[in-house]
Structure formats: C-alpha cells, structure tokens
Design an enzyme around this catalytic site. Structure first.
Site, short mmCIF file in Angstrom:
data_model
loop_
_atom_site.label_atom_id
_atom_site.label_comp_id
_atom_site.label_asym_id
_atom_site.label_seq_id
_atom_site.Cartn_x
_atom_site.Cartn_y
_atom_site.Cartn_z
N ASP A 120 -39.13 3.49 22.35
CA ASP A 120 -40.57 3.71 22.48
C ASP A 120 -41.29 2.44 22.04
OD1 ASP A 120 -41.07 7.26 21.71
OD2 ASP A 120 -40.06 6.25 23.35
N HIS A 270 -37.01 3.01 17.96
CA HIS A 270 -38.29 2.32 18.10
C HIS A 270 -38.06 0.81 18.07
CE1 HIS A 270 -39.89 6.31 17.17
NE2 HIS A 270 -41.00 5.89 17.75
#
Length: 304
Positions: A120, A270
């Site tokens: 992400d 992430h």
C-alpha cells in the site's frame, strides 16, 4: 426485550474479551495484555482518533442497517484471526456470502504454496525504489495500491513499477471509507480520478484491482466496486509496519512474517517501512527456500 438486549451485550463482551487476536484494517495497533499475554487490536482512523475494538463492534451491531436501492450500506471493518502456525486465517464469517457475491479476495488457493505480494502506497518515504530493486533481483511481480496524490507526486516511480512488470492498482483518490459514500457518481469518481492520473503518466489502463482504504466496506461499496469492473482485494497477512517512528526490529519483523506466512496468502506490506525495505531480500529468499512461489494478482484463481 430488555433481557434479550442485555443478553446480547453480555455475550458480545465475552466474545471480544476472549478473542486472542484479531487483525483489522490497514491502520491497526497491536497491544499486549501483560496479565493474559493475549494480543488485542485497537483500530485507528486516518485522523489517528482511537476507536477500540469493542466500540467498533458495538457500532456495527447497533447502528442502523440502512439500505440504498435495496442494498445494505452498513459499514464493516475487514478483519481476520491471525495464526502463527502457517495455516491460512479465516475471514469474517458473517460476510462470507456478500464476499462471494461481489468477487472479493483475501486468499488465493490455500492448497498451493503461492503468495501474492502487495504494497500500500499512501505517500513516498524513500523506500519504494530499494523495494523495487529487491523485487527485480528475485524476478517477483508485486501489486502496488496507490492513491492519486502518490501518482502525481512520484511519476518516475510509477513508470518504473510499470516497466518492471508490476501491477499499479487503485486505492482511491482521497483514502476515505468507501462505505461512507452512498452516491454512486461520487463513489465512481474516487476510482476514476486515480485511473486518469495513472493513464496521464503511463498512457496505459490501470489494473482492475481495488483495495478499500482502511479495510472499510459495505455491501453497497462492494457492489459499486464490482460495477466499475474491479476485483476487491483484502489481505490475509498484515502487521504494524507503517509507523515510521516506531519500526519493528529486523528479527521481530522477519519472525512475524514467517510464522504467519501461509499457502494462498495475499500479503500486505507498507512501502513506507524502512524495516520492510531492509528485510525484503531475506524474506523473499526464505520464502523461496520453503517452496513458495510469488505470483501476480493476475494469477489469482477464478471465482465461480
């Protein structure tokens, strides 16, 4: 009626208190109860306002289940029960049917040692290029879920993702709870603004995979997503890796990732994580040594 309501409340509290570990959306905090050594999770909104697990649970239980054109607009938080034994976790049992109806994924084929690596991207912290270097070294194709500001601020990184054969996927324009958007035109614009920004830079169409911000969704949001031709991609692994000032140690991160790796896993990391960038080479090497193959979301099994 009062007795019935009281019984529901007491049963719900006992359920939550006895649950050893639950993982919610992207933005979560794992804390340890020192007396029971159990893991609990607290949920944080994008504005960092803390909402406890119990608050969210009762919000979902007692909130009005409104509908829009006959489709439920009730907001849910994506969650699963993490396991440390390399067995695929279970997703929310209460939503199995709507997940199936709208073609959502959080796992691939749990009978095959295949992983799907996803990242992400809300903003750039300087670690995406090193991550891309490691992926290229191992010839791994990942999926990067990006918001519009990430695309417009980092066009060269987006171009490299495409040139290296990765999927650049939709994570919305403004990172809202998509369940909060009832108006279909406004919902569609959250997706199309990202598509347009991507096409302006790459002159290509964006891959049709969508990850709901913060893991928030409703039946209506899943329907709108499907109407736009997207597959909704949740995840079966995530850990607290996105806080730049509180990065996990290399050893702790590798231990957590490896003990929760499982066949068919859609792995969420992430790209703002310094730790992830520094351990990714070792993690992929370990996965490969254990017989896992890393494949693109384009190779997810077809849902019937």
């Amino acid at each position: 009626m009062k007795r019935k309501m009281l019984s529901i409340i007491i049963s719900s509290i006992l359920f939550i208190d006895c649950s050893p570990s639950i993982s919610y959306g992207n933005e979560l905090k794992t804390i340890t109860n020192t007396s029971s050594k159990s893991e609990y999770v607290e949920y944080y909104n994008k504005d960092s306002t803390k909402k406890t697990t119990i608050f969210n649970f009762f919000k979902n239980v007692f909130s009005n289940n409104d509908t829009h054109d006959g489709i439920s607009t009730k907001e849910y938080n994506w969650y699963f029960q993490p396991r440390n034994d390399n067995i695929p976790p279970q997703g929310p049992k209460e939503n199995i049917q709507i997940m199936s109806d709208y073609g959502c994924y959080y796992l691939g084929d749990p009978s095959k040692k295949i992983l799907y690596l996803t990242f992400d991207e809300g903003y750039e912290a300087g670690y995406t290029v090193p991550i891309l270097d490691v992926l290229k070294k191992h010839n791994v194709k990942a999926a990067f879920f990006v918001v519009k500001p990430y695309i417009t601020s980092n066009p060269e990184i987006i171009k490299r993702m495409v040139d290296d054969g990765h999927l650049v996927c939709n994570h919305s324009n403004h990172h809202p709870s998509m369940a909060s958007i009832k108006d279909e035109e406004k919902f569609n614009k959250e997706l199309s603004d990202v598509e347009d920004a991507y096409e302006n830079i790459t002159h290509k169409k964006m891959a049709k995979y969508f990850r709901p911000p913060m893991g928030k969704y409703s039946e209506l949001s899943l329907k709108y997503t499907k109407n736009n031709g997207y597959k909704t991609i949740f995840w079966s692994f995530a850990y607290m890796d996105w806080i730049k000032e509180k990065q996990p140690s290399h050893d702790a991160a590798k231990k957590r990732i490896m003990q929760r790796t499982h066949s068919g896993g859609i792995m969420l990391l992430h790209a703002v994580s310094k730790t992830n960038a520094e351990i990714l080479d070792d993690v992929i090497t370990k996965w490969e040594s254990q017989g896992y193959q890393l494949k693109s979301l384009d190779e997810l099994p077809t849902k019937h």
